[in-house]
Write an enzyme that holds these catalytic residues in place. Structure first.
Site, PDB file in Angstrom:
ATOM      1  N   TRP A 576       1.062  -1.464  -0.123  1.00 24.82           N
ATOM      2  CA  TRP A 576       0.195  -0.197  -0.391  1.00 24.82           C
ATOM      3  C   TRP A 576       0.834   1.322   0.040  1.00 24.82           C
ATOM      4  O   TRP A 576       0.333   2.314   1.029  1.00 24.82           O
ATOM      5  CB  TRP A 576      -0.736  -0.306   1.156  1.00 24.82           C
ATOM      6  CG  TRP A 576      -1.917  -1.279   0.919  1.00 24.82           C
ATOM      7  CD1 TRP A 576      -1.924  -2.217  -0.321  1.00 24.82           C
ATOM      8  CD2 TRP A 576      -2.893  -1.495   1.967  1.00 24.82           C
ATOM      9  NE1 TRP A 576      -3.168  -2.721  -0.094  1.00 24.82           N
ATOM     10  CE2 TRP A 576      -3.281  -3.022   0.979  1.00 24.82           C
ATOM     11  CE3 TRP A 576      -2.911  -1.358   3.423  1.00 24.82           C
ATOM     12  CZ2 TRP A 576      -4.244  -3.611   2.546  1.00 24.82           C
ATOM     13  CZ3 TRP A 576      -3.968  -2.154   3.640  1.00 24.82           C
ATOM     14  CH2 TRP A 576      -4.725  -3.423   3.680  1.00 24.82           C
ATOM     15  N   HIS A 709     -18.506  -5.681   7.397  1.00 27.53           N
ATOM     16  CA  HIS A 709     -18.802  -5.299   6.447  1.00 27.53           C
ATOM     17  C   HIS A 709     -19.870  -3.952   6.868  1.00 27.53           C
ATOM     18  O   HIS A 709     -21.148  -3.885   5.618  1.00 27.53           O
ATOM     19  CB  HIS A 709     -19.084  -6.076   5.282  1.00 27.53           C
ATOM     20  CG  HIS A 709     -17.440  -6.231   5.397  1.00 27.53           C
ATOM     21  ND1 HIS A 709     -16.934  -7.933   5.848  1.00 27.53           N
ATOM     22  CD2 HIS A 709     -16.151  -5.636   4.838  1.00 27.53           C
ATOM     23  CE1 HIS A 709     -15.218  -7.296   5.631  1.00 27.53           C
ATOM     24  NE2 HIS A 709     -14.926  -7.084   4.602  1.00 27.53           N
TER      25      HIS A 709
HETATM   26  N1  GLN Z   1      -5.559  -4.317  13.136  1.00 24.14           N
HETATM   27  C1  GLN Z   1      -6.191  -3.932  11.748  1.00 24.14           C
HETATM   28  C2  GLN Z   1      -8.069  -3.331  12.446  1.00 24.14           C
HETATM   29  O1  GLN Z   1      -8.121  -3.557  12.720  1.00 24.14           O
HETATM   30  C3  GLN Z   1      -5.988  -4.713  10.264  1.00 24.14           C
HETATM   31  C4  GLN Z   1      -6.857  -4.498   9.634  1.00 24.14           C
HETATM   32  C5  GLN Z   1      -7.597  -4.826   8.001  1.00 24.14           C
HETATM   33  O2  GLN Z   1      -7.046  -6.128   8.162  1.00 24.14           O
HETATM   34  N2  GLN Z   1      -7.506  -3.940   7.019  1.00 24.14           N
HETATM   35  O3  GLN Z   1      -8.435  -2.379  11.325  1.00 24.14           O
END
Ligand code: GLN
Ligand code: ZN
Length: 771
Positions: A576, A709
């Site tokens: 990223w 989600h």
């Molecule tokens: N530790 C991160 C969170 O809980 C993991 C996020 C992710 O997997 N994209 O936000």
């Protein structure tokens, strides 16, 4: 007999340009439209002005041919679905009522209407909307957008080249519509789709297009003989049309491989190929195939998806070779400039010594023009630019940022043993059981808790200088207290501090590591109106000070239960960010891993017994070609193990990945040797638990039982049922209870209720197990 193209002046072009405008005007106008603050007409005017400004800018930099149709209100694959009339049944009423609103409904959904699914555009961080097709799909040409944008460009005096997603890639990116058999292959619709493309091409020709570009990036992935046949058929048929513009087929992001001879033989007038990074192999492949005599080659020698200045000498040498392999050679970026920020010159906070190594969209356009001039008029015509480029490259390779001797020495001395835990899993598990004393089916969360408006406001105030660092820290601590106290009351076993201090899981660490730089305006479209500012891995990576110890220790000081330390893993840090192009990715990953390894050691020293290293990007970073997979997974898993390998046996290492399909990397997940892995599973009914079991995965796992989600609260019964399903695959001693992913996008009310139910479900199933 390859004709030399000395007679034809080399032209310059790009495949596409950032859509948002210098000040993200498009985002603001679209979001204003959604909120009812901007009228449809005002939105259209803004869009037209941005297109006009882009074309003028491109033409003024000296570009000979500008792309049209690359603009989008949301996504160019969605635009293609509209162009070919592939509107899912559930969106048809909305589209018929109002084309623009219907378009946004397809992208974002509406009350009771699901949007199209979104997924990553190849191995970039841009997301497109997945076409939904079925045996009943009826295509119908709707070229209005392409035509009007071409006419706009032509009216402004530009030579416009419409850019379309090619028919084969469009079908390969599609998936079966809801209700259609999962094994339906959209590519079987090719014969129905081609007449629609034929119609669009004829209309574009009539509107003044001399050339039309058809993007076929799906051809840089491994393709079956049947798929390659479809490519041959598609371009034979389109090539045979009498009423059409000249066709330029473009493929980028990797080498074309076995699709290259197929396209080379096709009756199209030109190919646009990528000659950067792994796609540089196209050069040898093209020579081996005898070139494309008589055809136009648009040579993508300027990397369209990374931020570094071009090496003019290297590009000119590539171009010199290419001149002998095609009828004419034009210069371009490797792909659309959509994937890079707009302009380096607005980055006032970056070290000027470093800015000279960077090229964003505007600078890349100038690079293309310079290379084309060098080809046409000889290098003397651009001598000053070439020597400046040499100096910029030399300053980069000689810089102390690029080469930190301490980092290099440490990385070179890494041994196999550094990347291994001291004891095997079973012995570690025993030590951790002793130390942690957790119940069967321990409960935990993935890390973040809801990021409230107050938190975001505090961050904005800190940036604006209205809140000082101490005041900001106090707000973060208040948030941590709330998160810890909630988790204690809810009865969660392994707590988290909630990540309130992190705006973004990569950026937070990038800001604290030497060698990483952040831009202030480097926005890049992630999807729709969402733009991100990926940090840049500019130099050798080191960690000047602990990054997470203070927050983790503070959280731990508030409770007797274990608090998990939370780190972003090296692969995700790379995935990223913009990566270095002057050393192998594996070397950059190793440097990041060593910095994180020190953080693990400091967390341990501060008494942290559980540390989670998130690697959500492990799978999406897989190379486009399967043959490149093993080498990638080797460095990726080594980087993870280097991060965690120094941890003592009684420190429990967790990892987290948020996707349900990982069949193709299950061995790599095993190779990470993490003590506990949490994965997304709620929607797929614990499918992953069975896949792990099928692989013989020997360590602990927490397939998610709460789908984060959506705001929906899972009932205790539902979560308990998922746990019972999980127990069929994973024994109770190795099964964890957790949500699918972090909770930062959720609101507090549903988070509270869901986690309370999750704990109740764990207790219910524990009781069943002990009776
Ligand atoms: N530790 C991160 C969170 O809980 C993991 C996020 C992710 O997997 N994209 O936000
Ligand atoms: Zn996740």
């Amino acid at each position: 007999m390859t004709p030399k193209s000395a007679a034809a002046a080399t032209r310059s072009t790009v495949h596409g340009y950032p859509r948002q405008g210098p000040d993200r005007e498009l985002k603001k106008a679209i979001e204003g439209y959604w909120k009812g603050r901007v009228t449809a007409d005002a939105l259209r005017e803004t869009a037209a002005r941005l297109r006009r400004d882009n074309w003028r800018e491109l033409a003024e930099s000296g570009l000979d041919e500008v792309p049209t149709g690359d603009f989008s209100y949301y996504d160019h694959v969605l635009d293609t679905s509209v162009m070919v009339g592939a509107i899912p049944a559930r969106h048809r009423a909305a589209v018929e009522a109002d084309a623009l609103d219907g378009y946004f409904t397809m992208a974002r959904g509406a009350q009771d209407v699901a949007p199209l699914e979104m997924t990553k555009w190849f191995d970039t961080n841009y997301h497109y909307l997945v076409p939904e097709l079925g045996p009943d799909t009826v295509f119908a040409a709707n070229p209005a957008k392409q035509l009007s944008e071409l006419r706009e460009a032509v009216a402004l005096g530009h030579t416009g080249r419409p850019v379309l997603v090619g028919p084969v890639t469009y079908l390969l990116l599609a998936k079966p519509a809801p209700g259609v058999a999962a094994d339906f292959e959209p590519l079987t619709l090719l014969d129905r789709l081609l007449p629609v493309y034929a119609e669009v091409l004829a209309d574009l020709r009539a509107a003044g297009a001399e050339w039309v570009q058809l993007d076929e990036p799906a051809l840089v992935q491994d393709r079956t003989p049947a798929e390659l046949n479809a490519v041959a058929r598609a371009y034979r048929d389109l090539g045979a049309l009498t009423d059409r513009p000249q066709l330029l087929v473009a493929a980028y992001f990797d080498r074309l491989g076995e699709a290259l001879p197929v396209l080379a033989k096709a009756p199209v007038e030109g190919l646009a190929l990528d000659f950067t990074g792994p796609a540089a192999a196209n050069l040898g492949d093209l020579a081996a195939a005898g070139g494309i005599p008589g055809k136009r080659l648009v040579a993508g020698v300027v990397d369209g998806r990374n931020v570094w200045i071009n090496d003019f000498a290297a590009s000119l040498s590539t171009l010199a070779t290419l001149l002998g392999l095609a009828g004419r050679v034009d210069v371009s970026t490797s792909c659309s400039l959509l994937h890079v920020p707009l302009d380096t010159t607005v980055e006032r906070d970056l070290d000027p010594g470093l800015i000279r190594w960077l090229a964003f969209a505007r600078q890349k356009t100038e690079e293309v023009v310079t290379l084309a001039r060098a080809l046409t008029g000889g290098t003397d015509t651009v001598a000053a630019r070439l020597s400046a480029n040499r100096a910029d490259l030399a300053s980069r390779s000689a810089s102390a940022i690029t080469r930190d001797p301490a980092v290099r020495a440490r990385s070179a001395s890494v041994t196999e043993a550094d990347a291994r835990r001291g004891l095997p899993y079973t012995e570690r598990a025993a030590a951790q059981r002793q130390r942690l004393g957790l119940p069967l089916l321990p409960t935990t969360t993935i890390g973040s808790f809801p990021q409230t408006t107050e938190l975001r406001t505090a961050r904005a105030e800190l940036r604006a200088g209205r809140l000082d660092a101490a005041g900001y820290d106090r707000r973060i601590e208040a948030e941590i207290r709330e998160v810890i106290s909630f988790q204690e009351k809810a009865g969660i076993d392994v707590l988290v501090h909630g990540e309130p201090e992190r705006n973004d899981m990569v950026q937070y660490f990038a800001e604290r590591l030497t060698g990483y730089v952040a831009t202030s305006h480097g926005w890049v479209q992630s999807y729709g109106t969402r733009y991100v500012r990926p940090p840049i891995l500019a130099g050798d990576i080191s960690r000047p000070a602990p990054m997470t110890v203070a927050t983790t220790s503070y959280a731990q000081s508030l409770t007797d239960r274990p608090v998990k330390g939370m780190l972003t893993g090296p692969v995700t840090m790379l995935a990223w960010s913009f990566v270095r192009d002057d050393q192998p990715l594996g070397e950059t990953a190793r440097q990041v891993a060593l910095a994180l390894r020190d953080e693990v050691a400091d967390l341990e020293a501060a008494g942290t017994a559980v540390i989670q290293v998130d690697e959500p990007a492990l799978r999406e970073t897989l190379p486009l070609r399967a043959a490149d997979g093993p080498a990638y997974l080797a460095w990726a898993t080594e980087a993870f193990r280097l991060t965690t390998g120094g941890a003592g046996p009684d420190t429990q290492i967790h990892t987290h990945m948020c996707y349900a399909e990982f069949g193709d990397i299950v061995q790599a997940i095993d190779d990470l040797d993490a003590d506990v892995i949490s994965l997304e599973a709620a929607r797929s009914h614990m499918q992953v638990a069975h896949e792990l079991a099928g692989h013989g995965y020997p360590r602990a796992a927490g397939p998610g039982v709460y789908d984060i989600h959506s705001p929906r609260v899972p009932s205790t019964q539902e979560a308990a049922d998922l746990l019972r399903t999980g127990l069929k695959a994973i024994p109770a001693e190795r099964l964890w209870v957790n949500p699918d992913c972090g909770l930062k996008t959720r609101g507090w009310p549903e988070t509270r209720a869901s986690l309370e139910n999750l704990v109740a479900a764990a207790r219910m199933v524990r009781a069943e197990l002990s009776s």
